[in-house]
Scaffold this motif. Sequence first.
Motif, PDB file in Angstrom:
ATOM      1  N   PHE A  50      35.666  35.771  41.627  1.00 34.94           N
ATOM      2  CA  PHE A  50      36.723  35.548  40.630  1.00 34.94           C
ATOM      3  C   PHE A  50      37.361  36.876  40.209  1.00 34.94           C
ATOM      4  N   ALA A  51      38.707  36.898  40.315  1.00 36.40           N
ATOM      5  CA  ALA A  51      39.483  38.065  39.870  1.00 36.40           C
ATOM      6  C   ALA A  51      40.020  37.786  38.474  1.00 36.40           C
ATOM      7  N   LYS A  52      39.715  38.678  37.527  1.00 39.71           N
ATOM      8  CA  LYS A  52      40.112  38.463  36.133  1.00 39.71           C
ATOM      9  C   LYS A  52      41.540  38.932  35.880  1.00 39.71           C
ATOM     10  N   ASN A  53      41.919  38.844  34.604  1.00 34.98           N
ATOM     11  CA  ASN A  53      43.179  39.414  34.098  1.00 34.98           C
ATOM     12  C   ASN A  53      44.412  38.905  34.842  1.00 34.98           C
ATOM     13  N   ASN A  54      44.484  37.586  34.981  1.00 31.38           N
ATOM     14  CA  ASN A  54      45.671  36.972  35.598  1.00 31.38           C
ATOM     15  C   ASN A  54      45.887  37.477  37.024  1.00 31.38           C
ATOM     16  N   CYS A  62      38.900  33.332  43.879  1.00 27.92           N
ATOM     17  CA  CYS A  62      39.568  32.466  42.913  1.00 27.92           C
ATOM     18  C   CYS A  62      40.136  33.296  41.767  1.00 27.92           C
ATOM     19  N   PHE A  63      41.133  32.741  41.107  1.00 29.88           N
ATOM     20  CA  PHE A  63      41.744  33.410  39.955  1.00 29.88           C
ATOM     21  C   PHE A  63      42.480  32.374  39.125  1.00 29.88           C
ATOM     22  N   ASN A  64      42.811  32.742  37.906  1.00 32.34           N
ATOM     23  CA  ASN A  64      43.597  31.893  37.016  1.00 32.34           C
ATOM     24  C   ASN A  64      44.951  32.533  36.788  1.00 32.34           C
ATOM     25  N   ILE A  65      45.931  31.689  36.502  1.00 30.72           N
ATOM     26  CA  ILE A  65      47.246  32.160  36.086  1.00 30.72           C
ATOM     27  C   ILE A  65      47.544  31.531  34.733  1.00 30.72           C
ATOM     28  N   TRP A  84      31.071  36.735  40.387  1.00 36.28           N
ATOM     29  CA  TRP A  84      30.736  35.502  41.114  1.00 36.28           C
ATOM     30  C   TRP A  84      30.864  34.293  40.188  1.00 36.28           C
ATOM     31  N   LYS A  85      31.532  33.228  40.724  1.00 35.00           N
ATOM     32  CA  LYS A  85      31.688  31.993  39.939  1.00 35.00           C
ATOM     33  C   LYS A  85      31.540  30.786  40.849  1.00 35.00           C
TER      34      LYS A  85
END
Length: 951
Positions: A917-921, A706-709, A901-902
């Motif tokens: 979870f992959a950080k930094n966009n 998972c990741f955030n944008i 892990w999230k």
Amino acid sequence: MILWLCLCWGFSPSAGQPDSELMARYLEEQLLADYSIVEQVARRVPRQAKFLQRLETRPRMSEFHVRSTIISRYAFTTVSCTMVNSGSEAREAVFEMQIPAAAFISNFTMSIGNKTYYGEVTGKEKKNSSDDKERHKKPPSPTEGRENGYETFKASVFIPRKMQARFILHYEELLQRRLGKYEYTVSIRPQQLVGRLHVEVNILENSGIVSLEVPPLRNSKQKGNGKAEGDASPPPSTVVGHTKTLAKVTFNPSVVEQTRIARNGILGDFIIRYDVNRELSVGDVQILNGYFVHYFAPTDLPPLPKNVVFVLDSSASMVGTKLKQTKEALFTILQDLRPEDHFNIIGFSNRIKVWQQDRLVPVTPNNIRDAKKYIHNMSPTGGTNINGALQTGAKLLNDYIAQNDIDARSVSLIIFLTDGRPTVGETQSSKILSNTKDAIRDKFCLFTIGIGNDVDHKLLERMALENCGMTRLFQEDEDAASHLKGFYDEIGTPLLSDIRVDYPEEDVEQVTQNFFPNYFNGSEIIIAGKLINRTSDKLHVEVTASNSKKYILLKTDVAIDLPSRNDIRGVPGLEDGKGDNNYIERAWSYLTIKELLNSRLKSDDVQEKDNLMEKAKSMALAYNFVTPFTVLKMKEAGLHSEPPQEEFISPSTDGIGEKVQSLQGHKAPPGIRRVQDKQRIKISKTSADGDPHFVIDFPASKFSVCFNIDGEPGDILRLVSDHKESGVTVNGQLIGAPAPPNGHKKHRTYFSTITILSNKPERSYLEITPRRVILDDGERLVLSCGRSAVVRSRSLEVSISAYSNITVTIRDSISFVILIHHYKKPAPHQRNHLGFYISNSKGLSSDSHGLLGQFLNHEVKLLQESLNTHRQEAGQNQTEASEANPTNTLKVKGRLVPVVWKQRRIYNGQQEVDCWFAKNNADKLIDGGYKDYLASHPFDTGTSFGTINSL
């Protein structure tokens, strides 16, 4: 002073005629007094006016009041007329009122002096008794034929000297939608100036009233046109006021204003046109006290192609104005044909001439030009071979359908026009009807038009009714060109075909017609019925139809307990409780009686006709309707009054139904698939939802990433890009919102629009918002997200679960689910938005890209797998695991990506997802950077990574 002015301004003996406005002013000031003091009033009339009074032998109309209440298209109308006999002997008063031919009279009352006579609806009996003549000493004279959908009610009585009579007439009708408007008409033809003239119309439409208009008064020559020429301002003294759901219109002209409109007191038709709010859904279903009525009139649909044959009478009787106006109308109609239509023209007299032998031609500039030449050269001659013309037209259309690969959902029809009766060839009406029905064989519809007084209107009505069409009759002195064009406009734009409306068999009974071959733009389909399951709190409704290349299924559940919405107590105009306050029940009875009358008209079986007549008569007596099988009799007066005796009254659904269904409930025909009430969808982890949070599922690796944008409001992100291979592209546009208090973000972003584009095997696109879905595959279709619906075409299916989700399936190998997030009371940081889920990606190629698409056919390796094993064995919680091992790494396309892990909740919190979870966009996880995934516009297909292109 008043008397002096009247004498000075009065007309001279040599003038021959009085000054109308002067007389009007005098009447308005003097003759509006109480008619109980008629003698005092008479003494104040000028000498010239006294002379006119002595010449006037008929009673004078002192009041003419009309009050109408329209509730959900069902109109209750009360007409009150007061006549005064100021003479020295008894005089005959004639009450005459034009009413719509489709209306049913429900009551009639007369008061003469201090005596009142009430009307009673009774069944008609055969006139074989010896006292028939005695009972019918003075029957009212029937109308001189039907005048463009109007009939004349007439009753007469002798008024004793110095007394008055009051007539009160009640009638009801269900308004029909034509050319996008409901039209309510009141005929105001007192044939004299009236002291007190007042019209009041109250309208209640829970769907919301739109485009309310009151055009100028329409005279008889404009009747049936649907639009008065030079429509502008309302008639003088008209007051219009309305809210969202209520409207009140009044017309109260003084005597002076009446003379300015028409000096003889024949004013014309007072018209109100309006429409209601609507959308593409199952329509407006209203339920009250065990009955329901269902109005279906979708909008924003592309038109279906037409195959049309014009069959035009060119016999000798068409000479002059009739043929000239027919040609003018056809010139305009030909110009309105669409490029996808096909057509032909047949002219007939005693000979039958076909413009293009054995074929229908496409609509091209050259064909339209040649068709106009052919029509221009038509000349009137010979007799009228109706049977031969219809047989030729039907064979032409049948052969074209059989021999050509026509669009399966195109609409075929014949438009037939004549001004006379059959005089050549087959002349028996019964054989013409039988031959026409056998030739058409339910494959297309026949629409008939009659011009003039010599036409066999019953033949035209029955031909249209038996062949799913409509009929229109026009008078010779009317503007036939505009009428013909108006009629064509009603049927010239078919939007849906094979419309069927279904309700659960265990919940309803005695449902009116529920299958319709065609739905035309600007019209409306109406179904009504009774509820038998009183324990249920909802009624399930499904509408199936075809539209061009698409199959449409619309469905919803309607709450049954809606007393506050549909209860009409307290509504202006119905304070006295007329109609038992159940307008829905009366609308059902109205429609049912109409269908029984239509069934009887179509039947050739004597026993069946008698049974249908008895059913119609029984229901008419139960609801106090005057029909062809019931009569209105006056108690104690010996006066017999009835409307014109017509064998057939225009059907409330305009005869567009293929057949009248049984009144014992309906069963779905073979092949109609019953669809489950609730959508069953496959939940997928691979998604972009929320702020937006991305999740990619890797089934082979048995974990998710998972990741955030963190995007910017207004940006359009590429979610799936596979335009070159599968032809599919998915873009999502962001909308901004303030960040929650004490949050680390400067703002939030959500998906406000998802655009899905496909160009294989044919171009199409979907634009989805939380409110609506726009489907365009060359033809634009708009669907509401608030109504469940299914639309299918050759390679695409869109299924909407109301206020929940939209499933898009492409070529049965690609499926996307768009989740709809609605907030009833959103917080400042919340916005209605969408979530995007990929449930089937088999049809996408290995070269697909985008923020989600790039991972669909690639596996990712977790280099620190021992951590996951250790966590499971030791029973550590997720927070402890991620804190103890902060340097877990994924290997993606040769890149090393640090992850933690999230746990996330997706699908409105219905499912928990454990993910890395992959950080930094998503730095290093995705190819390139954020800007590489920006599309220039919603329809940008980006044929390769980082490029821009449009479908």
